[in-house]
Design an enzyme around this catalytic site. Structure first.
Site, PDB file in Angstrom:
ATOM      1  N   ARG A  56     -34.367 -30.716  15.689  1.00  0.00           N
ATOM      2  CA  ARG A  56     -35.143 -30.045  14.451  1.00  0.00           C
ATOM      3  C   ARG A  56     -35.619 -28.782  14.929  1.00  0.00           C
ATOM      4  NH1 ARG A  56     -40.210 -31.296  14.871  1.00  0.00           N
ATOM      5  NH2 ARG A  56     -39.884 -33.479  15.475  1.00  0.00           N
ATOM      6  N   TYR A 108     -36.805 -22.133 -12.190  1.00  0.00           N
ATOM      7  CA  TYR A 108     -36.181 -23.455 -12.273  1.00  0.00           C
ATOM      8  C   TYR A 108     -37.359 -24.445 -12.357  1.00  0.00           C
ATOM      9  CZ  TYR A 108     -34.307 -27.872 -10.107  1.00  0.00           C
ATOM     10  OH  TYR A 108     -33.899 -29.081 -10.024  1.00  0.00           O
ATOM     11  N   ASP A 180     -36.652 -15.164  -5.778  1.00  0.00           N
ATOM     12  CA  ASP A 180     -35.483 -16.240  -5.603  1.00  0.00           C
ATOM     13  C   ASP A 180     -34.129 -15.728  -6.144  1.00  0.00           C
ATOM     14  OD1 ASP A 180     -33.848 -18.500  -6.163  1.00  0.00           O
ATOM     15  OD2 ASP A 180     -35.379 -19.738  -6.521  1.00  0.00           O
ATOM     16  N   LYS A 205     -26.120 -23.214  -4.344  1.00  0.00           N
ATOM     17  CA  LYS A 205     -25.259 -22.927  -5.581  1.00  0.00           C
ATOM     18  C   LYS A 205     -24.412 -21.619  -4.918  1.00  0.00           C
ATOM     19  CE  LYS A 205     -28.062 -25.276  -7.937  1.00  0.00           C
ATOM     20  NZ  LYS A 205     -28.998 -25.557  -7.184  1.00  0.00           N
TER      21      LYS A 205
HETATM   22  O1  P1T Z   1     -31.847 -27.870  -5.860  1.00  0.00           O
HETATM   23  P1  P1T Z   1     -32.122 -27.339  -4.661  1.00  0.00           P
HETATM   24  O2  P1T Z   1     -31.392 -26.714  -3.629  1.00  0.00           O
HETATM   25  O3  P1T Z   1     -33.471 -27.830  -4.146  1.00  0.00           O
HETATM   26  O4  P1T Z   1     -32.694 -25.910  -5.303  1.00  0.00           O
HETATM   27  C1  P1T Z   1     -33.703 -25.813  -6.042  1.00  0.00           C
HETATM   28  C2  P1T Z   1     -33.530 -24.436  -6.997  1.00  0.00           C
HETATM   29  C3  P1T Z   1     -34.128 -23.340  -6.766  1.00  0.00           C
HETATM   30  N1  P1T Z   1     -34.078 -22.223  -7.334  1.00  0.00           N
HETATM   31  C4  P1T Z   1     -33.174 -21.940  -8.429  1.00  0.00           C
HETATM   32  C5  P1T Z   1     -33.166 -20.777  -9.137  1.00  0.00           C
HETATM   33  C6  P1T Z   1     -32.384 -23.301  -8.858  1.00  0.00           C
HETATM   34  O5  P1T Z   1     -31.649 -23.112  -9.868  1.00  0.00           O
HETATM   35  C7  P1T Z   1     -32.637 -24.246  -8.097  1.00  0.00           C
HETATM   36  C8  P1T Z   1     -31.827 -25.711  -8.328  1.00  0.00           C
HETATM   37  N2  P1T Z   1     -31.251 -25.538  -9.773  1.00  0.00           N
HETATM   38  C9  P1T Z   1     -30.704 -26.429 -10.300  1.00  0.00           C
HETATM   39  C10 P1T Z   1     -30.297 -27.641  -9.798  1.00  0.00           C
HETATM   40  C11 P1T Z   1     -30.185 -26.040 -12.040  1.00  0.00           C
HETATM   41  O6  P1T Z   1     -29.145 -26.830 -12.377  1.00  0.00           O
HETATM   42  O7  P1T Z   1     -30.509 -25.176 -12.463  1.00  0.00           O
END
Ligand code: P1T
Length: 387
Positions: A56, A108, A180, A205
Site C-alpha cells: 500500500r 462529471y 480535472d 479515460k
Molecule cells: O470513473 P473514475 O475513474 O472514478 O473517474 C471519475 C471521473 C472523474 N472525472 C471526470 C471528468 C470523469 O469523466 C470521470 C468518469 N466519467 C465517466 C465514467 C463518464 O462516462 O463520464
C-alpha cells in the site's frame, strides 16, 4: 556500452520513456508488474530502498507510472489512485469540516455526488459556479475557501475555464486550484503550466486509453502537496493494483499518437454534426462557433474526441444511441473505440433535474467519445442513423 540518450524535451518521447528504466537484473525493457503485497526486509525496520515495506505504501510499477505522468503534466510528482473519484476524494480530504470549496457546476455526475452526498455531510461546504466565468468564481470565494475545483472541458457540456485567470483568483484568496484534466488529456492541456496546483485525471479515460482499467492520478509541482496526497493515500488505502498500473503505463506510451487521431476524428465528427439538419446544437471547443473557442485555442493544443450534441428529444437521443454500429452505447470515454451515451439518463443521472436543465443537460443531449477508428466509418455510422 552506448550511453542512453535522454531526449526528454518533447511530449511523445516523454510519453514513451519517462519513468521507465530497464529492469536492473535482466535488462528487461518493460517495467515488471511487481505483483506483491509485501517485501522481505534485510533487518528489522530497514526496508530496501528505505520505502519498500508494504504494497500500500510503495510499489515500483506504480512509481514508474507516477514518474511518467508527472513529466507529461509538467509536474514534479504524481500520485496514482484506485479510480478518478478516489483521486478527487483525496484532494478534498486535505480539507477539514468548516472549509469551503468553489466547484465548477458541470462536473462529471459522480464528482458532484461525492461532494453533495459525502463531503457535505462531513461539514465541507460547496458553492457551484460556471467556472467559465472567472468573475463568478471570484464572487463565490469566502474567507474559508481552501479549494477551487474545475473541469475543463466540462463533462458533457464542453465549457472551458480560463485556467490561468482562475488560478490567479484562487491564489489571491489563499485557495488552491485543482483542474480535472480528464477530457483534455495532458497531450492537449497541461494545467500546471497555466498556474493550477493540482491536475487530476480519471486515468480510466485517455491516459490509459484502452477501456480496461479504472484508475486515477493527480500531478503536482509542489513537493509538500505530493507528500500530503501520499500520506492520505497510504492512510485511507485507495491504491491501484500493480497490474492496473502496468496497463496504464503501457497505454500512456501511445498517448500522443492516439490523441492526434482523437483530435482529428473529433473535429471531423463535430463538423459533420454541425452541418446536419437533425442536430440542433453541437458543443465542441474546436468549432469557431463555440462561445469559448478562442480561449480553448489559447490554452489547449487540440480539442479532444469528446463531442456533445442536442438532438431535441429523448426519443431521438435513444434512436441515435441505440442504432449506431461503430459507436457503442456505453458510459465512459477516452478509449480507442468510439462510445455514445445519453448523459441525462446515464453519467449525470445522479445530478438533480433542475441542475441538469440549468446546465443544458437536456434529455436530448447525446455525448460522443470519438475513438481512433477510420473517420469515414464513423461518419457513415452517424449518417446511416441520422439519415
Ligand atoms: O470513473 P473514475 O475513474 O472514478 O473517474 C471519475 C471521473 C472523474 N472525472 C471526470 C471528468 C470523469 O469523466 C470521470 C468518469 N466519467 C465517466 C465514467 C463518464 O462516462 O463520464
Amino acid at each position: 556500452m552506448t550511453e542512453q540518450p535522454s531526449p526528454r524535451s518533447r511530449f511523445g518521447t516523454r510519453a514513451v520513456h519517462a519513468g521507465v528504466t530497464p529492469e536492473p537484473v535482466t535488462g528487461a525493457i518493460m517495467t515488471p508488474i511487481f505483483q506483491t503485497s509485501t517485501y522481505v526486509q534485510p533487518a528489522v525496520g530497514e526496508p530496501r530502498g528505505g520505502t519498500y515495506d508494504y504494497g500500500r505504501t510503495a510499489n515500483p510499477t506504480r512509481e514508474a507510472l507516477e514518474a511518467n505522468i508527472a513529466e507529461l503534466e509538467s509536474g514534479t510528482r504524481a500520485v496514482a489512485f484506485a479510480s478518478g473519484l478516489a483521486a478527487i476524494e483525496a484532494i478534498v480530504k486535505r480539507l477539514s469540516a468548516g472549509d469551503h470549496v468553489v466547484s465548477e457546476q458541470n462536473t462529471y455526475g459522480g464528482t458532484a455526488r461525492l461532494f453533495d452526498k459525502v463531503f457535505a455531510r462531513l461539514g465541507i461546504d460547496f458553492t457551484y459556479v460556471d467556472s467559465g466565468d472567472t468573475e463568478a468564481v471570484r464572487a463565490a470565494l469566502r474567507p474559508n475557501t481552501r479549494l477551487v475545483h474545475v473541469e475543463t472541458p466540462t463533462n458533457p457540456m464542453m465549457r472551458i475555464c480560463d485556467i490561468r485567470a482562475v488560478a490567479a483568483v484562487a491564489h489571491d484568496a489563499g485557495a488552491l486550484l485543482s483542474v480535472d484534466n480528464t477530457f483534455a488529456s495532458p497531450y492537449n492541456q497541461r494545467p500546471l503550466e497555466l498556474g493550477a496546483d493540482l491536475s487530476v485525471h480519471s486515468a480510466t479515460k485517455y491516459i490509459n486509453g484502452h477501456s480496461d482499467v479504472i484508475h486515477g492520478i493527480v500531478a503536482v509541482r509542489d513537493e509538500a502537496l505530493a507528500e500530503e496526497l501520499l500520506f492520505l493515500r497510504m492512510s485511507t488505502g485507495a491504491v491501484p493494483g500493480p497490474m492496473d498500473c502496468w496497463l496504464t503505463l503501457r497505454g500512456v506510451k501511445t498517448l500522443h499518437v492516439r490523441m492526434r487521431q482523437h483530435n482529428a476524428n473529433g473535429l471531423a465528427v463535430a463538423r459533420y454534426l454541425e452541418a446536419h439538419p437533425r442536430v440542433d446544437r453541437v458543443y465542441y471547443p474546436g468549432l469557431p462557433g463555440h462561445p469559448q473557442h478562442e480561449l480553448a485555442a489559447r490554452q489547449m493544443d487540440g480539442f479532444t474526441g469528446m463531442v456533445s450534441v442536442d438532438v431535441g428529444t429523448l426519443e431521438r437521443a435513444r434512436s441515435l444511441t441505440e442504432h449506431c454500429r461503430v459507436f457503442a452505447l456505453a458510459e465512459s470515454l477516452g478509449g480507442v473505440e468510439s462510445l455514445i451515451s445519453v448523459p441525462a439518463l446515464m453519467t449525470h443521472a445522479s445530478v438533480p433535474e433542475e441542475r441538469r436543465a440549468a446546465m443544458g443537460i437536456t434529455p436530448g443531449l447525446v455525448r460522443l467519445s470519438v475513438g481512433i477508428e477510420d473517420e469515414a466509418d464513423l461518419l457513415e455510422d452517424l449518417e446511416r442513423v441520422l439519415g
